[in-house]
Design an enzyme around this catalytic site. Structure first.
Site, PDB file in Angstrom:
ATOM      1  N   CYS A  55     116.322 -20.008 130.964  1.00  0.00           N
ATOM      2  CA  CYS A  55     117.678 -19.795 130.117  1.00  0.00           C
ATOM      3  C   CYS A  55     118.263 -18.833 130.331  1.00  0.00           C
ATOM      4  O   CYS A  55     117.958 -17.770 129.924  1.00  0.00           O
ATOM      5  CB  CYS A  55     117.146 -19.981 128.555  1.00  0.00           C
ATOM      6  SG  CYS A  55     118.831 -20.069 127.463  1.00  0.00           S
TER       7      CYS A  55
ATOM      8  N   CYS B 161     119.900 -16.957 127.402  1.00  0.00           N
ATOM      9  CA  CYS B 161     119.007 -16.375 126.598  1.00  0.00           C
ATOM     10  C   CYS B 161     118.520 -14.889 127.302  1.00  0.00           C
ATOM     11  O   CYS B 161     118.398 -13.833 126.548  1.00  0.00           O
ATOM     12  CB  CYS B 161     117.563 -17.058 126.356  1.00  0.00           C
ATOM     13  SG  CYS B 161     117.762 -18.707 125.808  1.00  0.00           S
ATOM     14  N   ASP B 162     118.164 -14.970 128.580  1.00  0.00           N
ATOM     15  CA  ASP B 162     117.488 -13.902 129.306  1.00  0.00           C
ATOM     16  C   ASP B 162     118.385 -13.137 130.360  1.00  0.00           C
ATOM     17  O   ASP B 162     117.942 -12.182 130.710  1.00  0.00           O
ATOM     18  CB  ASP B 162     116.160 -14.403 129.908  1.00  0.00           C
ATOM     19  CG  ASP B 162     115.231 -15.104 128.798  1.00  0.00           C
ATOM     20  OD1 ASP B 162     115.241 -14.396 127.536  1.00  0.00           O
ATOM     21  OD2 ASP B 162     114.475 -16.163 129.206  1.00  0.00           O
TER      22      ASP B 162
END
Ligand code: NDP
Length: 314
Positions: free
Chosen positions: A138, A141-142
């Site tokens: 992701c 997200c990261d």
């Protein structure tokens, strides 16, 4: 004498942000919800580290901590959390029947499905070992943790194209590894990739091994036409080869798209079966964020409550 059949007003299947948010709302509406957590209590956030894009946590929060908070909030209002898996359903209704993997049958007036989706992985040992240590599924997200660093993205679909363009804003160089000589992504997304100078597309290329012990230090790739191997010095390795919604047990009952995402009626969480509602990633292949999942979990609980009132059950 046989034990009386358990009959519940509201069963929630799945325990990610969608399931627990549905539980908070359903519990506060006196629906006495029961959450079946499934095999991965807490869902996909249990395998992420810092969550920095969930509103309300100005300093960020660890994924598992956040899911613990979600669960406690749901329990505070009387939600019962059962660490069991529902593996069979009969949604012929009006009372829906569900079975746990240990064979226990429960009946429910409303069912909220929040079984989520799971990212597909390449299946490399090194990929598994370095998950959360530079390997991620992701970028939204990261990606932030890799700003200023060289990264690689695997995949040739819209997700890979989107993740690569997202990362290209944070990282000096993004290697996009495409296993064929063309991408599956939509034209517009492909154009966006081609126009982004710091995305380097490697055609006919597959990842062979993610390198590093405690963190990713590179990736060994192979050109599947000429078998030439190269090492790319990346710190982040993003796998974007698709997601699979966890909806197999519903396929005889609920409308879903070709990939298995549940179809809901526009602007609501209603499925094609009365009293059955779908929320979170199990019905969303576009946004897939914790906060959007939580939003649809809330919608599902409100839809379930309205349904129970309309039917005169509460
Ligand atoms: P897709 O299934 O569309 O694409 C998966 C990609 O990964 C393909 O290029 C596939 O290659 C590749 N792949 C699969 N397995 C491997 C493997 N083992 N090794 C290397 N590469 C592999 O998944 P997406 O997640 O990209 O998209 C899912 C759906 O969501 C699509 O309908 C998409 O359009 C939609 N979507 C839309 C977005 C938007 O509109 N903004 C954003 C994201 C998704 P191959 O082509 O060779 O099979």
């Amino acid at each position: 004498m046989s034990e009386a059949q358990e009959h519940l007003k509201c069963v929630i299947i799945g325990s990610g942000p969608a399931g627990y948010t549905a539980a908070v709302y359903a519990a506060r509406a006196n629906l006495s919800p029961v959450v079946y957590t499934g095999k991965e209590p807490g869902g996909q956030l249990m395998i992420t580290t810092d969550v920095e894009n969930y509103p309300g946590y100005p300093e960020g929060v660890m994924g598992p901590q956040m899911m613990d908070d979600f669960r406690k909030q749901a329990e505070r209002f009387g939600t019962e959390v059962r660490y069991e898996l529902i593996d069979k359903v009969d949604l012929s209704g009006p009372v829906h029947k569900l079975w746990t993997d240990s064979g226990k049958e429960v009946h429910a007036d409303t069912v909220i499905i929040s079984t989520g989706a799971s990212a597909k992985w390449l299946g490399l040992k090194s990929e598994q070992r370095l998950t959360n240590k530079g390997v991620s599924a992701c970028a939204v997200c990261d990606g932030f943790f890799f700003r200023g660093m060289e990264v690689a993205v695997v995949g040739g679909g819209d997700t890979a194209a989107e993740e690569a363009t997202y990362l290209a804003k944070l990282c000096p160089k993004v290697h996009l590894l495409v296993r064929r000589d063309e991408m599956r992504a939509s034209k517009i997304m492909q154009e966006r990739v081609m126009k982004t100078e710091n995305i380097i597309v490697h055609w006919n290329t597959e990842a062979k091994e993610v390198l590093g012990e405690e963190e990713v230090t590179g990736v060994k790739v192979i050109n599947n036409k000429n078998q030439e191997e190269t090492i790319l010095p990346v710190k982040g390795f993003f796998v974007a080869i698709g997601h699979k919604p966890n909806t197999d047990i519903f396929k005889d009952w609920l409308e879903m798209d070709d990939t298995g995402y549940l179809v809901t009626q526009n602007g609501s969480t209603k499925t094609n079966i009365e009293g059955v509602f779908a929320s979170g990633d199990a019905q969303d292949n576009v946004y897939r964020q914790a906060v959007t999942a939580a939003g649809t979990g809330c919608m599902a609980a409100l839809d379930a409550e309205r349904y129970l009132v309309e039917k005169g059950i509460i």
